[in-house]
Design a protein around this motif. Structure first.
Motif, PDB file in Angstrom:
ATOM      1  N   THR A 182       0.791  -1.232   0.000  1.00 23.23           N
ATOM      2  CA  THR A 182       0.000   0.000   0.000  1.00 23.23           C
ATOM      3  C   THR A 182       0.823   1.281   0.000  1.00 23.23           C
ATOM      4  O   THR A 182       0.318   2.323  -0.403  1.00 23.23           O
ATOM      5  N   THR A 237      -6.166  -5.829  -4.686  1.00 20.76           N
ATOM      6  CA  THR A 237      -5.926  -4.501  -5.267  1.00 20.76           C
ATOM      7  C   THR A 237      -4.499  -4.388  -5.764  1.00 20.76           C
ATOM      8  O   THR A 237      -4.247  -3.872  -6.868  1.00 20.76           O
ATOM      9  N   ARG A 240      -4.014  -6.420  -8.925  1.00 19.43           N
ATOM     10  CA  ARG A 240      -4.584  -5.720 -10.073  1.00 19.43           C
ATOM     11  C   ARG A 240      -3.660  -4.593 -10.533  1.00 19.43           C
ATOM     12  O   ARG A 240      -3.345  -4.493 -11.723  1.00 19.43           O
ATOM     13  N   GLN A 241      -3.214  -3.772  -9.609  1.00 17.01           N
ATOM     14  CA  GLN A 241      -2.353  -2.641  -9.965  1.00 17.01           C
ATOM     15  C   GLN A 241      -1.076  -3.107 -10.647  1.00 17.01           C
ATOM     16  O   GLN A 241      -0.665  -2.551 -11.685  1.00 17.01           O
TER      17      GLN A 241
END
Length: 438
Positions: A182, A237, A240-241
């Motif tokens: 993150t 997430t 995906r990124q």
């Protein structure tokens, strides 16, 4: 899987399911976005099959993280020739090897391979003869023997410079493992390294696929934080990124997660231990993975999962227990085969292993046969090579990894050609897969 990983196996608990079957949290369907029309020699996908030059490509693979750590090109050549002779078509290895600046002097003395050096919040690349040129040699030699490579970009675990080097140097001490997924500065640094590797090899048909991370979890050698739990799609997430980022760099090669295949089921499997009923780590989303949701991402081209029930939960593996390593593995294979069929993408049993020659001989045939019958590829952990010559066949590489009497590193899972009862399981499977590729 590295020996350092075993520190955390107690957190990865195994299920014993009683009574009714377990149902997934959702029946996933994917927006399949395979690589663009690929050049000759590149592997792609067609539904749940791999395809090479418009023909089905079924195969047996091999794991060898240590191959780029060898200092002798003759030994690299000999190992890849052995793989070729055994019918191996795809090799999985690390595209990362990183050290702290404080380790540099020792690395130069020992000859250990390193691609990144960390002295500050940004790493320095080593693309010299002790660095990426060794990976160049592995890739060029693999091409010589018609073997393709899955290349992993980093490690969830500390071994050979994984995610926590990024965390320690960029985010600083006191952070949890999941900040890797993150923190914008960490993601930028990771992507910078990924771009270096992808740009170096993206024109090569010898690359089978890019792997985002080996065994990504909410926790690593550092604990997980509250922002990476089953209810929050932190890993999905990130997958995906990063898969979208890699696809922007390379329209042709396949991309996969490198995950262990943990599920996030609304009714996860349970098991009893010491009179207490536990929700199972492999099925309850606590690891951060959601196998079906992650596989459905448009730029994740195929699924991966790992299989180590003997070491994941040794408390259940004892004489008289109604848990068996063999049966649990068969059910794990079935769970992933069914999930991949629902999503409509290919599947690789990317790592699996048990220790003990008798265990291997008894268990591997059932696992291998079941995986092949359910139409996916297999990569046992790990390929063992004999007759290595560098330093007289005896050399400490790093950690506990060493060449001993010419044998490649053995963490208890290595499979050597002279262990014929085990080795032949995979050479025979390779023949079956080769016939399917005609």
């Amino acid at each position: 899987m590295l020996l350092l990983h075993l520190t955390f196996i107690f957190t990865n608990l195994i299920s014993i399911v009683f009574g009714t079957s377990v149902t997934p949290s959702e029946s996933s369907s994917s927006s399949v976005n395979p690589p663009a029309s690929v050049p000759s020699g590149f592997v792609t996908t067609r539904g749940n099959q791999f395809v090479l030059n418009e023909k089905p490509f079924a195969f047996v693979g091999a794991n060898s993280y240590w191959l780029p750590l060898l200092t002798s090109q003759d030994d690299v050549d000999a190992t890849l020739k052995s793989m070729h002779d055994a019918g191996v078509k795809v090799l999985r290895t690390w595209g990362f090897n990183a050290i702290n600046g404080s380790e540099l002097a020792g690395a130069l003395q020992s000859g250990v391979t390193y691609y990144q050096v960390w002295n500050s919040s940004q790493w320095e690349l080593n693309d010299g003869p002790q660095g990426l040129q060794r990976l160049d040699q592995v890739i060029s030699t693999a091409e010589k023997y018609d073997i393709k490579l899955i290349v992993a970009f980093t490690n969830n675990w500390v071994g050979y410079g994984g995610a926590e080097l990024y965390i320690n140097w960029i985010a600083g001490a006191g952070n949890t493992h999941d900040v890797f997924f993150t923190n914008p500065q960490i993601i930028k640094s990771y992507q910078s390294y990924v771009q270096t590797i992808v740009n170096r090899y993206k024109s090569s048909p010898t690359i089978f696929a890019w792997e985002l991370m080996n065994e990504a979890r909410c926790l690593g050698d550092l604990p997980a934080g509250p922002n990476c739990v089953a209810s929050k799609p932190t890993l999905t997430t990130w997958y995906r990124q990063q898969s979208d980022f890699v696809r922007s760099l390379d329209p042709h090669h396949m991309i996969t997660t490198g995950g262990e295949g943990h599920f996030n089921w609304t009714k996860p499997a349970t098991y009893w231990f010491n009179g207490t009923l536990f929700s199972d780590y492999n099925f309850n989303g606590q690891a951060g993975e959601d196998f079906e949701r992650d596989l459905a991402l448009p730029n994740i081209d195929f699924g991966t999962y790992h299989l180590y029930p003997q070491t994941w939960y040794p408390q259940l593996d004892f004489p008289g227990s109604n848990f068996t390593v063999q049966q649990w593995g068969l059910e794990w294979i079935t769970d992933h085969a069914n999930a991949a069929a629902r999503v409509g993408k290919p599947l690789i049993l990317e790592e699996f292993g048990v220790t003990g020659l008798q265990n291997k001989t008894a268990i591997y045939p059932t696992w291998v046969n079941h995986a092949i019958q359910t139409q996916h590829a297999i990569f046992p952990w790990q390929f063992g090579q004999l007759g290595l010559k560098e330093d007289g066949g005896n050399r400490l590489i790093k950690y506990a990894d060493a060449l001993i009497d010419g044998a490649s590193p053995n963490d208890g899972f290595a499979i050597y050609p002279n262990q014929t009862a085990v080795f032949n399981i995979f050479t025979n499977a390779a023949k079956v897969q080769a016939r399917r590729s005609q």
